[in-house]
Design an enzyme around this catalytic site. Structure first.
Site, PDB file in Angstrom:
ATOM      1  N   THR A   1       0.809  -1.213   0.000  1.00 40.27           N
ATOM      2  CA  THR A   1       0.000   0.000   0.000  1.00 40.27           C
ATOM      3  C   THR A   1       0.841   1.261   0.000  1.00 40.27           C
ATOM      4  O   THR A   1       1.931   1.308   0.584  1.00 40.27           O
ATOM      5  CB  THR A   1      -0.943   0.008   1.224  1.00 40.27           C
ATOM      6  OG1 THR A   1      -1.647   1.244   1.263  1.00 40.27           O
ATOM      7  CG2 THR A   1      -0.173  -0.165   2.523  1.00 40.27           C
ATOM      8  N   ASP A   2       0.325   2.272  -0.681  1.00 42.91           N
ATOM      9  CA  ASP A   2       0.894   3.597  -0.591  1.00 42.91           C
ATOM     10  C   ASP A   2       0.620   4.137   0.816  1.00 42.91           C
ATOM     11  O   ASP A   2      -0.301   3.669   1.491  1.00 42.91           O
ATOM     12  CB  ASP A   2       0.224   4.485  -1.660  1.00 42.91           C
ATOM     13  CG  ASP A   2       0.855   5.859  -1.738  1.00 42.91           C
ATOM     14  OD1 ASP A   2       2.044   5.967  -1.442  1.00 42.91           O
ATOM     15  OD2 ASP A   2       0.147   6.804  -2.118  1.00 42.91           O
ATOM     16  N   LYS A   3       1.399   5.111   1.258  1.00 42.38           N
ATOM     17  CA  LYS A   3       1.159   5.708   2.575  1.00 42.38           C
ATOM     18  C   LYS A   3       0.225   6.909   2.481  1.00 42.38           C
ATOM     19  O   LYS A   3      -0.852   6.933   3.072  1.00 42.38           O
ATOM     20  CB  LYS A   3       2.480   6.149   3.221  1.00 42.38           C
ATOM     21  CG  LYS A   3       2.292   6.883   4.553  1.00 42.38           C
ATOM     22  CD  LYS A   3       3.600   7.387   5.104  1.00 42.38           C
ATOM     23  CE  LYS A   3       4.079   8.646   4.402  1.00 42.38           C
ATOM     24  NZ  LYS A   3       3.266   9.834   4.689  1.00 42.38           N
TER      25      LYS A   3
ATOM     26  N   THR B   1      -2.476  -1.028  -3.227  1.00 41.30           N
ATOM     27  CA  THR B   1      -3.385   0.099  -3.092  1.00 41.30           C
ATOM     28  C   THR B   1      -2.625   1.389  -3.368  1.00 41.30           C
ATOM     29  O   THR B   1      -1.426   1.482  -3.097  1.00 41.30           O
ATOM     30  CB  THR B   1      -4.001   0.185  -1.681  1.00 41.30           C
ATOM     31  OG1 THR B   1      -3.023   0.679  -0.771  1.00 41.30           O
ATOM     32  CG2 THR B   1      -4.503  -1.158  -1.220  1.00 41.30           C
TER      33      THR B   1
ATOM     34  N   ASP C   1      -3.166   5.911  -4.835  1.00 38.87           N
ATOM     35  CA  ASP C   1      -4.039   6.963  -5.343  1.00 38.87           C
ATOM     36  C   ASP C   1      -3.357   7.878  -6.344  1.00 38.87           C
ATOM     37  O   ASP C   1      -4.014   8.677  -6.999  1.00 38.87           O
ATOM     38  CB  ASP C   1      -4.600   7.799  -4.183  1.00 38.87           C
ATOM     39  CG  ASP C   1      -3.505   8.427  -3.323  1.00 38.87           C
ATOM     40  OD1 ASP C   1      -2.312   8.235  -3.646  1.00 38.87           O
ATOM     41  OD2 ASP C   1      -3.837   9.101  -2.340  1.00 38.87           O
TER      42      ASP C   1
END
Length: 891
Positions: free
Chosen positions: A328-330, A621, A623
């Site tokens: 996942t991205d942070k 994940t 954005d």
């Protein structure tokens, strides 16, 4: 783009690009020549035609067998059989086609991100041209509000700041300068570069074009997205293997049966061919694609309605149930992407601030108790609020900012104490915007005919000012406080003020640097989402690892990881360290580390590939635009719906419409439930299909009349597949579903006992059907009535068997009514059976006749026998399992 452009001196860049003067730029003829050589500054995309996608759906072993069966029945003159088999083939192919055409359009989205126009120096004149006409060597002028049209090496800058979060993951806009960087630097640290598709938030500057089109960083992402080959989901791999294996077995058995029947000469070639086709059609699980798609579609619909999740491809909803790792991205995923003041230090007193994000709800506390706002605290809040050129906005209950996130944190802090919208008692006189060379922002204000200067900025800058104001200022102690906060991943801002002469109306750097009254420190962090901590606990209890991949610093990323409970012992690695590893070392590093900091878009996709090389089913994940290649490479890409870029959403398989990471935990559970129900459906489907094949094979080998017609077999398989078999779609999750480990990659769908159960149920149903058929014929019942009864025996047997396969619990337990829709589907199936049996039109198509109560009683008796035997097997199996668990517990 030359990867080392940020390391090259400006004079050397002039030589390399054959430019005499940056202000003059290229002459028009040279620019035209370069444009012809390098091509336009735009990204090209290639689309697959829809007819190719449709034809691709026929590349399936089950479909091949059905097409062959349709051709044989057509040659034999059985046109109705051919038509029905053909319709089954087309319907299955259409289901696959509509799934695949919903694929992402990420390349088009990336293409749309490039700027339309650019201001360049050509022939010594500044002019605006189409961004597509830019070439390497052009000098481009940038100002606030512009999108960067190509990758640029900064030549000069005037307080230039660029927002790069979608590309690098850095929350704040980045100050830019022209200073050469003499060491290797990650993308987020290349402060003398401006990248295509990013946006200028403040100041102005001039940059030299060093890369265009696909050679830009955004272009590389586009190339990586286009180069990612679609991977079949674990479910599709299993089902494809199953379909191919079953098909090969059926074809082989059919050929052997044909040869034996032909050798003994029991039938003419045409009758024997039709009998073998009947055997193939009856045994092939035609309903498997349709059933699988409906179960997946139901899961997709449930996720959209109940979990704020859009699933773009049907298999993706199950894939989450089998993931081993979630990468996942942070920023914006695990954190809110809204900088928040968490701590205040004034006069060596520590205070804590509650509330997260820009929403101004919270309190200032000390030792867990809300404080009374002292005059100095009020002055601190006012100073941080006034030394600001950002705006806090409330739109329909959603709080956001226009400006810098750090400034936004001080606005939110102020309005936690003082109502938003209240008019300030200070009158603005002048403001000095933040400048990366000076690293502070200042505002001159007036109150009660007195002028005040409020300053906010880098601690080391304000410490020097404080020492000039107060020789007893202990900068060593305050520096230690800054270090402590930094080690916990927090950004520290210092705040100061002083009263100045009422005659002063303009801020100068000398006015600020001759001394300030130091007020205190504010520690700021992009806070973890509250719901993520609980979600991570659930995900980890399900045996799923979580990896954080971010462009942020390793200290900040590790601190966030610890707050979230990412792992018991967090290990981290940076992008530059990753780049030094060999391929084998990367596989080990991807497995051992939980935090990957200062990563590039290229690093992200490499990390995903390394995890997959270790046989890990991986979800990603993100954005940002920089997440797009990894989202596409992952077994399932998950994008944020609110703050996610269009590129990320188009690259992903799944979109969280509420940006809630916790939804992933629910999706994992739903994915496991869906897989369980698909497996139940397969274990339910195959025994019925195989029993039909056994019936036909027995008839051929014993030289008997063929008891079932191809269309009757298709009816049993397809109509029951879209009625009672769909009841399994609504089965609730089994107990303890989130306490078991993920399904092992490459593991077989069926256990030895599953195969045993399929075998004995197939044989049992075939024996029951043949026994009833023999009994009826020996009593003078016609072949039409006998075959109609056999169809109903198979259908009623399926209905009774449904109650066995639904759950590991006994069929007649308290969970008997846990799936009410099962009874609706059974009712629908029985209505269709009555139509098949008694409506003349249906009798003509499917070769059926009206049967009496005796025949129905025989069908029910057969179903009871199937349920009783399969329930006895379940009882014995559960007894052994419970005994094994008890022994394991005692040990």
């Amino acid at each position: 783009m030359d990867q080392k452009a940020y390391k090259i001196e400006l004079e050397e860049l002039k030589k390399q690009n054959k430019i005499k003067n940056f202000d003059y730029g290229l002459d028009s003829s040279e620019a035209s020549k370069r444009l012809k050589e390098s091509g336009p500054n735009k990204l090209e995309t290639e689309k697959v035609s829809k007819w190719k996608i449709f034809l691709h759906q026929f590349n399936n072993m089950v479909i091949y067998v059905l097409i062959f069966a349709a051709v044989i029945t057509l040659l034999l003159g059985h046109y109705s059989d051919s038509i029905i088999i053909g319709l089954v083939v087309i319907s299955n192919s259409l289901i696959g086609y509509f799934q695949e055409t919903s694929a992402s359009n990420a390349l088009e989205r990336i293409k749309d991100m490039l700027s339309i126009n650019a201001k360049v120096n050509r022939d010594g004149i500044r002019k605006e041209i189409s961004a597509e006409e830019l070439v390497v060597g052009d000098t481009v002028f940038l100002e606030a509000g512009d999108n960067v049209p190509a990758d640029l090496r900064i030549i000069n800058s005037d307080n230039l700041r660029i927002q790069e979060s979608s590309l690098t993951g850095e929350t704040n806009s980045v100050p830019k300068n022209s200073h050469v960087i003499n060491k290797e630097a990650a993308l987020a640290d290349q402060n003398n570069m401006a990248f295509a598709s990013t946006s200028v938030t403040k100041g102005s500057g001039i940059g030299l074009v060093v890369a265009t089109a696909e050679r830009t960083e955004i272009g590389k992402i586009s190339t990586e997205v286009g180069a990612v080959k679609a991977r079949k989901t674990p479910l599709m791999q299993v089902i494809d293997k199953l379909g191919a294996g079953v098909s090969y077995f059926i074809v082989a058995a059919a050929l052997v049966t044909f040869v034996i029947g032909w050798y003994f000469g029991a039938y003419s070639i045409s009758v024997l061919s039709l009998a073998v086709v009947s055997m193939v059609v009856g045994t092939i699980p035609e309903g498997l694609p349709a059933t699988t798609s409906v179960i997946l579609a139901k899961g997709v619909n449930d996720m959209a309605k109940n979990q704020n999740t859009i699933i773009k491809t049907l298999p993706a909803v199950e894939t989450l149930g089998s993931v081993d790792v979630i990468a996942t991205d942070k920023t914006g995923t695990l954190t809110k992407n809204e900088m928040t003041v968490t701590d205040i230090v004034i006069d060596n007193e520590d205070y804590q601030v509650t509330g997260t994000g820009y929403d101004p709800i919270g309190q200032i506390t000390q030792n867990g108790k809300e404080i009374t706002i002292s005059p100095k605290m009020k002055l601190f809040l006012e100073s941080g609020y006034q030394a600001n050129d950002t705006h806090l906005i409330n739109e329909d209950g959603q709080w956001s900012i226009t400006g810098e996130p750090t400034d936004g944190a001080f606005l939110s802090l102020y309005h936690k104490i003082y109502d938003h919208g209240e008019e300030s008692e200070y009158e603005k006189i002048d403001i000095l915007p933040f400048d990366s060379d000076f690293r502070y922002i200042a505002k001159l204000v007036r109150k009660n005919n007195k002028n005040y200067l409020f300053v906010k900025g880098s601690p080391d800058k304000l410490f020097n000012m404080a020492k000039k104001f107060d020789s007893n200022f202990n900068d060593e102690a305050w520096s230690k406080r800054v270090q402590d906060f930094s080690e916990h991943g927090k950004r520290v801002i210092a705040v100061g003020y002083k009263e100045v002469s009422s005659e002063i109306t303009k801020i100068t750097h000398d006015l600020i640097n001759n001394g300030l009254n130091f007020l205190g420190l504010a520690a700021i962090i992009d806070p973890p989402r509250e719901e993520v901590i609980k979600a991570l606990q659930e995900i980890r209890s399900a045996g799923v690892e979580v990896k954080m991949i971010t462009g942020d610093s390793p200290v900040t990323a590790t601190a966030i990881g610890e707050k979230l409970g990412l792992a018991d012992n967090i290990k981290s690695i940076t992008g530059p360290q990753w780049d030094e590893l060999t391929e084998d070392e990367r596989i080990i590093a991807a497995n051992e580390n939980q935090v990957f900091a200062r990563t590039t878009p290229g690093n992200k996709i490499e990390i995903i590939e390394a995890l997959q090389a270790n046989d890990k089913v991986t979800a990603m994940t993100g954005d940002g635009v920089n997440d797009a290649p990894a989202l596409k490479q992952a077994d399932i890409g998950v994008a944020m719906g609110i703050k996610g870029t269009d590129v990320a959403k188009d690259s992903a398989d799944m979109i969280l419409t509420d940006d809630n990471f916790a939804t992933i935990s629910n999706a994992v559970k739903e994915g496991r439930r869906i897989f369980d129900n698909i497996k139940k459906s397969i274990l339910y489907l195959l025994p019925i299909s195989f029993s039909e094949g056994l019936i036909i094979a027995y008839a051929i080998l014993t030289k008997s009349d063929i008891p079932l017609h191809p269309t009757q077999l298709l009816w049993v398989n397809m109509v029951s597949a879209i009625t009672i078999q769909f009841a399994l779609t609504f089965e609730p999750a089994e107990d303890g579903i989130m306490n078991r480990k993920p399904r092992q990659t490459g593991s077989k769908l069926m256990s030895k006992h599953n195969i045993f159960q399929i075998t004995y149920v197939s044989i049992l149903m075939a024996i029951i059907s043949l026994t009833i058929d023999s009994y009826l014929r020996s009593n003078g019942v016609s072949s039409v009535i006998s075959s109609t009864t056999m169809v109903n025996v198979l259908i009623v047997g399926k209905i009774f068997y449904l109650f066995n396969i639904r759950s590991n619990k006994p069929a007649l337990s308290r969970d008997f009514f846990s799936n009410p829709k099962a009874f609706y589907f059974i009712g629908l199936m029985m209505i269709l059976q009555l139509l098949l049996t008694y409506v003349p039109f249906m009798q003509n198509i499917f070769y059926t006749g009206s049967i009496g109560m005796m025949e129905w009683n025989l069908a029910v008796l057969g179903g009871i026998i199937v349920l009783a035997v399969s329930e006895l097997d379940k009882f014995v199996r559960n007894l052994k399992s419970n005994k094994s668990k008890k022994l394991s517990f005692e040990e």
